[in-house]
Scaffold this active site. Structure first.
Site, PDB file in Angstrom:
ATOM      1  N   GLN A   1       0.829  -1.214   0.000  1.00  0.00           N
ATOM      2  CA  GLN A   1       0.000   0.000   0.000  1.00  0.00           C
ATOM      3  C   GLN A   1       0.862   1.262   0.000  1.00  0.00           C
ATOM      4  OE1 GLN A   1      -0.553  -2.651   1.961  1.00  0.00           O
ATOM      5  NE2 GLN A   1      -2.708  -2.942   2.425  1.00  0.00           N
TER       6      GLN A   1
ATOM      7  N   ASP B   1      -7.104   1.082  12.317  1.00  0.00           N
ATOM      8  CA  ASP B   1      -8.279   0.304  11.915  1.00  0.00           C
ATOM      9  C   ASP B   1      -9.254   0.129  13.061  1.00  0.00           C
ATOM     10  OD1 ASP B   1      -6.079  -0.495   9.887  1.00  0.00           O
ATOM     11  OD2 ASP B   1      -8.001  -1.051   8.994  1.00  0.00           O
TER      12      ASP B   1
ATOM     13  N   LYS C   1      -2.162  -1.460  10.251  1.00  0.00           N
ATOM     14  CA  LYS C   1      -1.476  -2.348   9.305  1.00  0.00           C
ATOM     15  C   LYS C   1      -0.265  -3.031   9.935  1.00  0.00           C
ATOM     16  CE  LYS C   1      -2.409  -3.266   6.059  1.00  0.00           C
ATOM     17  NZ  LYS C   1      -3.181  -4.521   5.895  1.00  0.00           N
TER      18      LYS C   1
HETATM   19  O1  MRU Z   1      -5.492  -3.766   4.676  1.00  0.00           O
HETATM   20  P1  MRU Z   1      -5.817  -2.318   4.465  1.00  0.00           P
HETATM   21  O2  MRU Z   1      -5.137  -1.708   3.287  1.00  0.00           O
HETATM   22  O3  MRU Z   1      -7.311  -2.067   4.475  1.00  0.00           O
HETATM   23  O4  MRU Z   1      -5.217  -1.622   5.747  1.00  0.00           O
HETATM   24  C1  MRU Z   1      -5.339  -0.230   5.893  1.00  0.00           C
HETATM   25  C2  MRU Z   1      -4.653   0.283   7.083  1.00  0.00           C
HETATM   26  O5  MRU Z   1      -4.158  -0.446   7.911  1.00  0.00           O
HETATM   27  C3  MRU Z   1      -4.671   1.755   7.279  1.00  0.00           C
HETATM   28  O6  MRU Z   1      -3.487   2.179   7.863  1.00  0.00           O
HETATM   29  C4  MRU Z   1      -5.850   2.073   8.218  1.00  0.00           C
HETATM   30  O7  MRU Z   1      -7.034   1.543   7.700  1.00  0.00           O
HETATM   31  C5  MRU Z   1      -6.021   3.511   8.412  1.00  0.00           C
HETATM   32  S1  MRU Z   1      -6.680   4.209   6.948  1.00  0.00           S
HETATM   33  C6  MRU Z   1      -7.237   5.720   7.168  1.00  0.00           C
END
Ligand code: MRU
Length: 354
Positions: A200, A241, A252
């Site tokens: 990401q 999250d 993450k």
């Molecule tokens: O697996 P993902 O890409 O959905 O994980 C996203 C994350 O961990 C972001 O850092 C988190 O959702 C914060 S986004 C504003």
């Protein structure tokens, strides 16, 4: 002031009765939207990472409920409530960790409870989902400004994963802070972890920052320790999250390691998230469900094997950073320094009043 901030990307829109999601699996190679008319297809899109990032997942799911109401209304289904509830259950099963998904679906359930018919439900859920989208962008702008104030000019920042417009309704959380601080000249340089296994950071954060004119240096996660020891970085800034009632924060995978490194090297650690990411019903991080994703995501890169046949993968998508390693949780309703249960609880009243 906000109008001049670099902010041009929107990953979710609802138009002409259909949901459009920018397909994040194709970035940075192609910028293509997928059209959705069916709530079940949106649940699959969430699971398959077409749309990802906690707030964006919640908003996409809210619009999926509109699609479910629309189908029930056009079929004039007598059991429309049961049909929509089945769609909600499917959406709830798509990804377990981001609490914004469950928060958004609970909000939609509350709207549905007051609707006398599927037609009415389609109209009211659409209004609610649009409100949610607009409120998320407004919240990000507020928390972006609040987080920027914590950053003294002259140092670099390090971020992880993608927390930007792509991960939210728009503007972003940690990247919202970085956008604001960059526009104010407070940041000398932005560093971004590539963020294995989905990349990401490399695919999305670097693309998004460059798209909005903010230069970025990418690093492999393994380089973070050296970077933090170098003294260049003043803050590590990440999203969330799910934030438990005591401030423990799921984000993450790799975030926890960064927090440990930051503490070791005297670098401050900021979590930026809207209040919809705080889960007051979960006492601490041990109660946060952590999504395990397929082994193939670790064993392959771009569909090609990078490990010998027989090697196994271990692929938790998130980890939990203990509150004691976090210097500030930045929300649209205020900044909580040295977060703990009591300090976070102070946000509860303004949330209840919303
Ligand atoms: O697996 P993902 O890409 O959905 O994980 C996203 C994350 O961990 C972001 O850092 C988190 O959702 C914060 S986004 C504003």
């Amino acid at each position: 002031m906000n109008e001049t901030l670099p902010d041009t990307i929107r990953p979710i829109r609802f138009d002409g009765g259909a949901l459009y999601l920018l397909d994040q699996r194709r970035l940075p190679g192609a910028m293509r939207e997928n059209r959705y008319d069916d709530a079940g297809d949106v649940a699959a899109a969430i699971r398959d990472m077409v749309v990802r990032g906690a707030p964006a997942i919640g908003i996409a799911a809210a619009f999926a409920v509109v699609l479910a109401c629309r189908s029930a209304a056009s079929a004039a289904a007598a059991d429309w409530r049961a049909q929509v509830e089945r769609a909600i259950a499917q959406l709830e099963a798509s990804r377990p960790t981001a609490v914004n998904l469950f928060w958004a679906l609970d909000r939609m359930r509350a709207v549905l409870a007051a609707c006398p018919s599927a037609d009415e439900a389609e109209v009211r859920t659409l209004a609610e989902a649009q409100r949610m989208l607009a409120a998320d962008i407004a919240a990000n702008r507020r928390l972006g400004a609040a987080g920027a104030e914590l950053i003294e000019p002259g140092r670099a920042v390090l971020t992880h994963c993608n927390t930007g417009s792509l991960a939210t309704g728009g503007f972003g959380t940690a990247l919202g802070v970085i956008r604001s601080a960059w526009a104010q000249g407070r940041i000398r340089e932005v560093f971004a972890d590539e963020t294995r296994p989905w990349l990401q950071g490399a695919r999305l954060t670097a693309w998004e920052l460059l798209h909005d004119g903010i230069p970025v240096h990418l690093l492999c996660e393994g380089a973070a320790a050296s970077l933090l020891r170098s003294g260049q970085v003043g803050w590590v800034i990440v999203g969330a999250d799910r934030i438990a009632a005591n401030g423990d924060t799921a984000n993450k995978i790799g975030t926890y390691g960064l927090a440990l490194l930051a503490r070791e090297h005297g670098v401050r650690f900021m979590v930026a998230a809207p209040v919809s990411t705080i889960d007051f019903d979960t006492a601490d991080g041990s109660g946060i469900p952590i999504e395990m994703r397929p082994e193939s995501e670790v064993l392959e890169l771009g569909g090609r094997a990078i490990a010998p046949p027989g090697a196994r993968g271990w692929n938790p998508a998130f980890d939990v950073t203990p509150a004691r390693l976090i210097d500030a949780i930045v929300t649209e309703l205020g900044v909580v320094q040295q977060p703990d249960r009591a300090r976070l609880a102070a946000l509860r009243e303004p949330i209840a009043a919303q």
